[in-house]
Design a protein around this motif. Structure first.
Motif, PDB file in Angstrom:
ATOM      1  N   TYR A  68      21.411  49.192   5.872  1.00 38.73           N
ATOM      2  CA  TYR A  68      22.429  48.288   6.021  1.00 38.73           C
ATOM      3  C   TYR A  68      21.839  47.031   6.874  1.00 38.73           C
ATOM      4  N   PHE A  69      21.498  47.464   8.287  1.00 40.40           N
ATOM      5  CA  PHE A  69      21.328  46.573   9.238  1.00 40.40           C
ATOM      6  C   PHE A  69      19.913  45.665   8.937  1.00 40.40           C
ATOM      7  N   PHE A  70      19.054  46.325   8.087  1.00 36.78           N
ATOM      8  CA  PHE A  70      17.939  45.514   7.622  1.00 36.78           C
ATOM      9  C   PHE A  70      18.068  44.436   6.458  1.00 36.78           C
ATOM     10  N   PHE A  71      18.644  45.195   5.535  1.00 37.26           N
ATOM     11  CA  PHE A  71      19.171  44.184   4.138  1.00 37.26           C
ATOM     12  C   PHE A  71      20.308  43.213   4.302  1.00 37.26           C
ATOM     13  N   ILE A  72      21.171  43.639   5.214  1.00 40.57           N
ATOM     14  CA  ILE A  72      22.522  42.752   5.232  1.00 40.57           C
ATOM     15  C   ILE A  72      22.487  42.092   6.423  1.00 40.57           C
ATOM     16  N   GLU A  73      22.287  42.642   7.541  1.00 38.83           N
ATOM     17  CA  GLU A  73      22.507  42.173   9.149  1.00 38.83           C
ATOM     18  C   GLU A  73      21.197  41.189   9.213  1.00 38.83           C
ATOM     19  N   PHE A  74      20.024  41.677   8.988  1.00 42.31           N
ATOM     20  CA  PHE A  74      18.903  41.129   9.194  1.00 42.31           C
ATOM     21  C   PHE A  74      18.758  40.067   8.275  1.00 42.31           C
ATOM     22  N   LEU A  75      18.268  40.363   7.081  1.00 41.10           N
ATOM     23  CA  LEU A  75      18.085  39.417   5.893  1.00 41.10           C
ATOM     24  C   LEU A  75      19.128  38.602   5.396  1.00 41.10           C
ATOM     25  N   GLY A  76      20.345  38.692   5.714  1.00 39.41           N
ATOM     26  CA  GLY A  76      21.446  38.048   5.288  1.00 39.41           C
ATOM     27  C   GLY A  76      21.401  36.498   5.699  1.00 39.41           C
ATOM     28  N   PRO A  77      21.024  36.383   6.850  1.00 38.09           N
ATOM     29  CA  PRO A  77      21.095  34.595   7.474  1.00 38.09           C
ATOM     30  C   PRO A  77      20.028  34.117   6.333  1.00 38.09           C
ATOM     31  N   LEU A  78      18.921  34.578   6.222  1.00 35.17           N
ATOM     32  CA  LEU A  78      17.851  34.170   5.579  1.00 35.17           C
ATOM     33  C   LEU A  78      18.117  33.671   3.829  1.00 35.17           C
ATOM     34  N   ILE A  79      18.686  34.847   3.131  1.00 32.79           N
ATOM     35  CA  ILE A  79      19.176  34.681   1.952  1.00 32.79           C
ATOM     36  C   ILE A  79      20.186  33.765   1.662  1.00 32.79           C
ATOM     37  N   GLU A  80      21.182  33.873   2.694  1.00 35.40           N
ATOM     38  CA  GLU A  80      22.301  32.705   2.721  1.00 35.40           C
ATOM     39  C   GLU A  80      21.729  31.089   2.935  1.00 35.40           C
ATOM     40  N   LEU A  81      20.892  31.124   3.759  1.00 32.16           N
ATOM     41  CA  LEU A  81      19.987  29.784   3.903  1.00 32.16           C
ATOM     42  C   LEU A  81      19.475  29.325   2.593  1.00 32.16           C
ATOM     43  N   ILE A  82      18.741  30.370   1.856  1.00 35.22           N
ATOM     44  CA  ILE A  82      18.213  30.006   0.621  1.00 35.22           C
ATOM     45  C   ILE A  82      19.294  29.681  -0.418  1.00 35.22           C
ATOM     46  N   GLY A  83      20.440  30.239  -0.419  1.00 30.83           N
ATOM     47  CA  GLY A  83      21.530  29.836  -1.154  1.00 30.83           C
ATOM     48  C   GLY A  83      21.998  28.280  -1.098  1.00 30.83           C
ATOM     49  N   TYR A  84      22.053  28.039   0.347  1.00 29.48           N
ATOM     50  CA  TYR A  84      22.349  26.494   0.610  1.00 29.48           C
ATOM     51  C   TYR A  84      21.436  25.634  -0.013  1.00 29.48           C
TER      52      TYR A  84
END
Length: 475
Positions: free
Chosen positions: A360-376
């Motif tokens: 949870y902390f790796f795939f959601i909390e840590f990688l979350g910002p990167l994937i969200e930025l890729i979405g933008y």
């Protein structure tokens, strides 16, 4: 001509794949957070009602109440340290000691403490159970016999806390930031799970709230208020969401990997056995992960819990420059802790910690910002490439709105429903309205800053980054 068309088709296919990947990822996050919010809603109301029936004050007379050592690492904390100590001196708790660790401050932190509290140098035996930098001297207040100041060479926050543990005499200790203000019944609240568990609970963390805008006099919280700066108000909302939704949900099933460095209580025996605080950017999270790991390896059923009551008020950055440094540092600390204990990831030996918390902390909390930025970025590229995916744009926006603004708004409502820490209708209205704007400005900023932290981490750049404090207490 066909080759050019093939290239265009390939790029279009990649864009479609990225869009759907980001959408499914964001949808997963929204579902996970929604589930945690639901659990929090049930838990916080149940706990709040029980505590009203069984007041904390009864613990003052309980023979089972644990004495506690309060450790406050201080490096250049001249501005806020006096207010912090004043708040600690007046807490409601039967037996405790206050240990201020002056970690080689370059300002007048030590001189101010000596002057304000009539400190005198004493001979005190220090049991060196954890390695630390050299100790220069130990001081004790002639006014308050339970106030001790440890002066040492600079070694960082982890080193300072380890030195405080060596000096402490009680079985439980509390780590507290030097710019924090504690409510009078704070320790009764945060130690209640430990007292009632018969040593089953080895660590307990309390809620942290933003002190900017509050009226604090000589370490006492006179009244709760809000800053007039939107960037601070947004942090108030962010803290509400992080503590009232995320941590309650994780704590319910002993999945919590973070006890805030601003306010947490630990079993000294377990911390020493785990090796004390490590010299890392995120020493508070790393210690909690190590305690979970030790617990599983010893095949015991100890717990680390979170207490939802807001008990600790701390100063938040009011400048974008310092807020950016803080968020980059937090993200680097998150990865540092996960990487040091990567052995736990998907390892059934470590139970739910390895199978749920770490992923949870790796795939959601840590990688979350990167994937969200890729979405933008993907959304912008789609538009400029002449391929405006209206369905994707609408879905991505709605998910971002739910994840960023709606859940923040729900946290504000949960705060008002259960805690009522902001009694004025004006304050609640401001928090509610500002939370709706998070998706449009604040969340993209924090996403970019956290990704910056990831980049700096990959480039090998470490360190806290200098923070400037103004102080929250009017002394």
């Amino acid at each position: 001509m066909r080759r050019k068309e093939l290239i265009i088709i390939n790029w279009s296919g990649i864009l479609v794949f990225v869009n759907w990947f980001v959408f499914i990822y964001m949808l997963t996050i929204v579902i996970v957070y929604g589930f945690m919010l639901f659990i929090s809603l049930l838990q916080i109301r149940r706990r709040y009602e029980l505590d009203n029936v069984e007041p904390y004050e009864e613990l003052l007379q309980s023979e089972y109440t644990k004495p506690v050592s309060i450790l406050v690492p201080a490096y250049n904390e001249s501005v806020g340290i006096y207010g912090t100590i004043r708040s600690l001196i007046s807490i409601e708790y039967p037996e405790y000691e206050i240990i201020i660790i002056n970690d080689g401050s370059k300002d007048d932190t030590l001189e101010k403490l000596i002057s304000k509290f009539n400190l005198v140098k004493v001979n005190r035996v220090i049991r060196k159970q954890l390695d630390t930098k050299e100790i220069k001297g130990v001081y004790q207040s002639e006014i308050y016999s339970n106030l001790i100041v440890l002066d040492k060479e600079n070694g960082g926050k982890a080193d300072a806390l380890n030195a405080g543990i060596n000096l402490s005499k009680y079985p439980y200790f509390c780590s507290l930031d030097g710019d924090s203000i504690i409510e009078r019944n704070a320790f009764l609240k945060v130690l209640k799970p430990i007292i009632e568990s018969d040593d089953e609970v080895i660590a307990s963390g309390g809620s942290v709230r933003i002190a900017n805008g509050c009226d604090i006099q000589n370490g006492d919280l006179i009244s709760v208020g809000l800053s007039n700066k939107p960037i601070v108000v947004m942090q108030v909302i962010e803290y509400l969401r992080a503590f009232l939704t995320g941590r309650i949900g994780l704590s319910k099933n002993n999945l919590l990997l973070i006890v805030s460095g601003a306010f947490g209580v630990f079993s000294k025996k377990w911390v020493i056995e785990a090796g004390g605080y490590a010299h890392t950017v995120g020493e508070d999270m790393e210690l909690v992960v190590r305690l979970h790991r030790l617990n599983k390896e010893k095949k015991q059923n100890k717990k680390i819990v979170y207490v939802p009551d807001p008990v600790c008020w701390t100063e938040a950055p009011e400048d974008l420059k310092f807020l950016r440094r803080q968020r980059k540092r937090w993200h680097k600390g998150l990865f540092d802790s996960l990487w040091k204990h990567k052995k736990l990831m998907f390892n059934p030996r470590y139970g739910s910690i390895g199978l749920f918390s770490m992923p949870y902390f790796f795939f959601i909390e840590f990688l979350g910002p990167l994937i969200e930025l890729i979405g933008y970025i993907s959304l912008v590229v789609s538009i400029f490439a002449g391929k405006i995916y209206f369905e994707y744009a609408i879905m991505f926006f709605l998910l971002s709105l739910i994840y960023g603004s709606i859940y923040s708004m729900a946290a504000v409502l949960l705060e008002e429903w259960s805690m009522e820490r902001y009694p004025k209708v004006k304050h609640f209205t401001i928090l509610f309205l500002v939370s709706l704007t998070e998706t449009f400005w604040y969340r993209p900023l924090t996403v970019i800053w956290r990704v910056e932290g990831m980049v700096e981490m990959l480039l090998g750049k470490k360190g806290w980054g200098e923070m400037v404090r103004k102080g929250v207490s009017n002394d």
